[in-house]
Design a protein around this motif. Structure first.
Motif, PDB file in Angstrom:
ATOM      1  N   TYR A 196      -2.608  11.805 -15.402  1.00 50.25           N
ATOM      2  CA  TYR A 196      -2.475  10.702 -16.511  1.00 50.25           C
ATOM      3  C   TYR A 196      -1.337   9.962 -15.953  1.00 50.25           C
ATOM      4  N   GLY A 197      -0.076  10.546 -15.927  1.00 54.04           N
ATOM      5  CA  GLY A 197       1.167   9.964 -15.640  1.00 54.04           C
ATOM      6  C   GLY A 197       1.100   9.268 -14.230  1.00 54.04           C
ATOM      7  N   ALA A 198       0.360  10.084 -13.236  1.00 52.31           N
ATOM      8  CA  ALA A 198       0.451   9.769 -11.783  1.00 52.31           C
ATOM      9  C   ALA A 198      -0.342   8.301 -11.890  1.00 52.31           C
ATOM     10  N   MET A 199      -1.611   8.309 -12.403  1.00 50.85           N
ATOM     11  CA  MET A 199      -2.491   7.289 -12.240  1.00 50.85           C
ATOM     12  C   MET A 199      -1.903   5.946 -12.864  1.00 50.85           C
ATOM     13  N   THR A 200      -1.095   6.190 -14.001  1.00 47.06           N
ATOM     14  CA  THR A 200      -0.313   5.153 -14.532  1.00 47.06           C
ATOM     15  C   THR A 200       0.794   4.523 -13.867  1.00 47.06           C
ATOM     16  N   LEU A 201       1.569   5.392 -12.834  1.00 49.94           N
ATOM     17  CA  LEU A 201       2.319   4.941 -11.948  1.00 49.94           C
ATOM     18  C   LEU A 201       1.840   4.321 -10.989  1.00 49.94           C
ATOM     19  N   VAL A 202       0.597   4.826 -10.308  1.00 52.69           N
ATOM     20  CA  VAL A 202      -0.165   3.865  -9.435  1.00 52.69           C
ATOM     21  C   VAL A 202      -0.499   2.513  -9.793  1.00 52.69           C
ATOM     22  N   THR A 203      -0.928   2.450 -11.202  1.00 51.48           N
ATOM     23  CA  THR A 203      -1.199   1.016 -11.709  1.00 51.48           C
ATOM     24  C   THR A 203      -0.252   0.244 -11.828  1.00 51.48           C
ATOM     25  N   LEU A 204       0.951   0.779 -12.415  1.00 53.20           N
ATOM     26  CA  LEU A 204       2.341   0.033 -12.512  1.00 53.20           C
ATOM     27  C   LEU A 204       2.995  -0.746 -11.054  1.00 53.20           C
ATOM     28  N   VAL A 205       2.807   0.188 -10.198  1.00 53.08           N
ATOM     29  CA  VAL A 205       3.197  -0.017  -8.904  1.00 53.08           C
ATOM     30  C   VAL A 205       2.560  -1.234  -8.065  1.00 53.08           C
ATOM     31  N   THR A 206       1.134  -0.830  -7.856  1.00 54.47           N
ATOM     32  CA  THR A 206       0.122  -1.555  -7.028  1.00 54.47           C
ATOM     33  C   THR A 206       0.281  -2.993  -7.631  1.00 54.47           C
ATOM     34  N   CYS A 207       0.134  -3.059  -9.211  1.00 54.60           N
ATOM     35  CA  CYS A 207       0.273  -4.497  -9.718  1.00 54.60           C
ATOM     36  C   CYS A 207       1.530  -5.223  -9.714  1.00 54.60           C
ATOM     37  N   ALA A 208       2.649  -4.452  -9.772  1.00 59.90           N
ATOM     38  CA  ALA A 208       3.832  -5.161  -9.370  1.00 59.90           C
ATOM     39  C   ALA A 208       3.978  -5.651  -8.003  1.00 59.90           C
ATOM     40  N   VAL A 209       3.596  -4.960  -6.944  1.00 65.53           N
ATOM     41  CA  VAL A 209       4.048  -5.139  -5.702  1.00 65.53           C
ATOM     42  C   VAL A 209       2.951  -6.185  -5.008  1.00 65.53           C
ATOM     43  N   THR A 210       1.951  -5.848  -5.147  1.00 68.53           N
ATOM     44  CA  THR A 210       0.703  -6.686  -4.509  1.00 68.53           C
ATOM     45  C   THR A 210       0.624  -8.164  -4.263  1.00 68.53           C
ATOM     46  N   PRO A 211       1.091  -8.829  -5.635  1.00 62.52           N
ATOM     47  CA  PRO A 211       1.137 -10.247  -5.655  1.00 62.52           C
ATOM     48  C   PRO A 211       1.796 -10.930  -4.560  1.00 62.52           C
ATOM     49  N   SER A 212       3.018 -10.296  -4.525  1.00 59.15           N
ATOM     50  CA  SER A 212       4.252 -10.926  -3.709  1.00 59.15           C
ATOM     51  C   SER A 212       3.804 -10.673  -2.126  1.00 59.15           C
ATOM     52  N   ALA A 213       2.978  -9.665  -1.981  1.00 65.92           N
ATOM     53  CA  ALA A 213       2.666  -9.105  -0.697  1.00 65.92           C
ATOM     54  C   ALA A 213       1.414 -10.093  -0.027  1.00 65.92           C
TER      55      ALA A 213
END
Length: 413
Positions: free
Chosen positions: A377-394
């Motif tokens: 649960y924690g790992a998937m939450t981290l995936v959500t936070l990181v992919t959502c934070a980084v992808t738009p700028s990329a």
């Protein structure tokens, strides 16, 4: 403490809900200023409440029950909006062009998620949950750069939206199958593959019947209902009736064993013929803005702080799988079907995981820690936070470096 003696559960609940709502509004504006999806702030609100409870006992059982109800309503609001933004008829028309990218993307990202979870040390069933969760995307996170570049209505922009909508729908359908199979594969002992096959056939048949019933409602009852509401009711009463019908469809799906998420998606599809009529209604906007954050706040509330440190390693592995699965699974087939030079930016736009991915994990987590351990649960939450934070700028950087021709316009909806 004196405040504990004076604070009734009702007073505490109203205080926390009011405070969480106010924080959600503030953090939404703050996240928009720093180019982050608001869901990042919402999850942090829930985690903050969980951490505060370790110091002050604020999350009493009655309070948690109320937050779980609000999270369920937020789930319905989110999936209703996903269905509302999908046009089944248009998707069928676009299927020949988008189906190859969609199919390869789902297969590759799902397998990447499953084997990455196994490599991270999770058992087969939790790994299957991770694989299903990572098949879906969250195109809403990547939309702002496309809109800012003026290419959302181009041929490649339309293709991104088509593949993302197919991803969301298939992710919810796969979740329905997964939730139906979990009791069978976790019953203990050797897996009865014959029983699994029969259960799968039964669920698909029930899902087909439910789909047919929703189509009949959308085709025969929704148009006269819309005309009646337009002439006889004013907002917000008009929208309350739509919300009530959508809630009944979602609840029926839950009673039939498909989960509220599946029912909410289909409820949105029922009213998807004229999504602007609903989405631009002020009553709908207010209701959605109030309820949707509570789903992500609920995710933060379920995070175990002690498990977050242990989830970093698994989260890193799943993050690599999440990025590579969508980049490879989307970009490779896009080389043959997408406009020249757009395969990589299309693949990057599919990387974010948000509402659908966490809906899968959240719903599967209801079967216990054997299905979704706290570390997953924690790992998937981290995936959500990181992919959502980084992808738009990329995505923004890649669009600036490529062509911004407008191409063929996407039909207005």
């Amino acid at each position: 403490m004196a405040w504990e003696a004076n604070a009734t559960p009702d007073a505490l609940l109203v205080l926390l809900v009011g405070g969480a709502t106010l924080l959600a509004v503030v953090l939404r504006h703050l996240c928009e200023r720093i180019k982050l999806p608001p869901l990042v702030g919402y999850i942090l609100i829930g985690l903050g409440l969980r951490l505060t409870d370790g110091i002050l006992p604020i999350l009493q059982p009655s309070v948690m029950a109320a937050f779980e109800l609000l999270a369920a309503l937020g789930l319905v609001a989110l999936l209703f909006r996903v269905g509302l933004g999908s046009d089944p008829y248009r998707l069928l028309e676009k299927l020949p062009g988008a189906s190859l990218i969609w199919a390869v993307s789902v297969i590759v990202s799902g397998m990447a998620g499953y084997y990455a979870a196994r490599w991270a040390g999770f058992d087969a069933v939790p790994a299957l949950v991770a694989g299903v969760a990572l098949t879906a995307t969250s195109i809403g996170v990547s939309l702002p750069p496309w809109q800012a570049a003026g290419v959302l209505r181009s041929e490649r922009g339309s293709l991104v939206l088509d593949v993302a909508e197919l991803d969301d729908i298939s992710g919810v359908v796969l979740m329905a199958l997964l939730l139906s199979l979990i009791p069978t594969v976790t019953a203990g002992g050797a897996i009865d593959w014959g029983g699994v096959g029969m259960t799968t056939v039964s669920i698909l048949a029930s899902l087909a019947a439910f789909t047919a019933a929703c189509w009949l409602f959308a085709h025969w009852l929704e148009p006269p209902l819309a005309r009646f509401l337009a002439t006889r009711e004013r907002s917000p009463a008009r929208m309350l009736i739509v919300v009530a019908i959508g809630s009944l469809i979602a609840a029926l799906a839950g009673i039939l064993g498909f989960s509220l998420a599946v029912g909410a998606l289909f409820a949105g599809l029922v009213f998807s013929k004229a999504p602007r009529r609903v989405r631009q209604d002020r009553a709908y906007i207010v209701l959605y803005d109030f309820l949707a954050p509570f789903f992500f706040i609920g995710i933060g509330l379920k995070l175990e702080p002690a498990a977050l440190t242990g989830a970093l390693g698994a989260g890193g592995i799943l993050l690599i799988a999440a990025v590579a699965g969508k980049l490879i699974g989307t970009a490779l087939p896009a080389l043959w079907t997408a406009p020249k030079g757009s395969a990589l930016v299309i693949g990057m736009s599919m990387v974010p995981r948000a509402e659908i991915a966490m809906v899968v994990v959240d719903q599967a987590g209801r079967y216990g820690d054997d299905v979704v351990p706290p570390a997953l649960y924690g790992a998937m939450t981290l995936v959500t936070l990181v992919t959502c934070a980084v992808t738009p700028s990329a995505v923004q950087h890649m669009l600036k470096g490529g062509s911004t021709g407008r191409g063929q316009s996407r039909p207005a909806r």
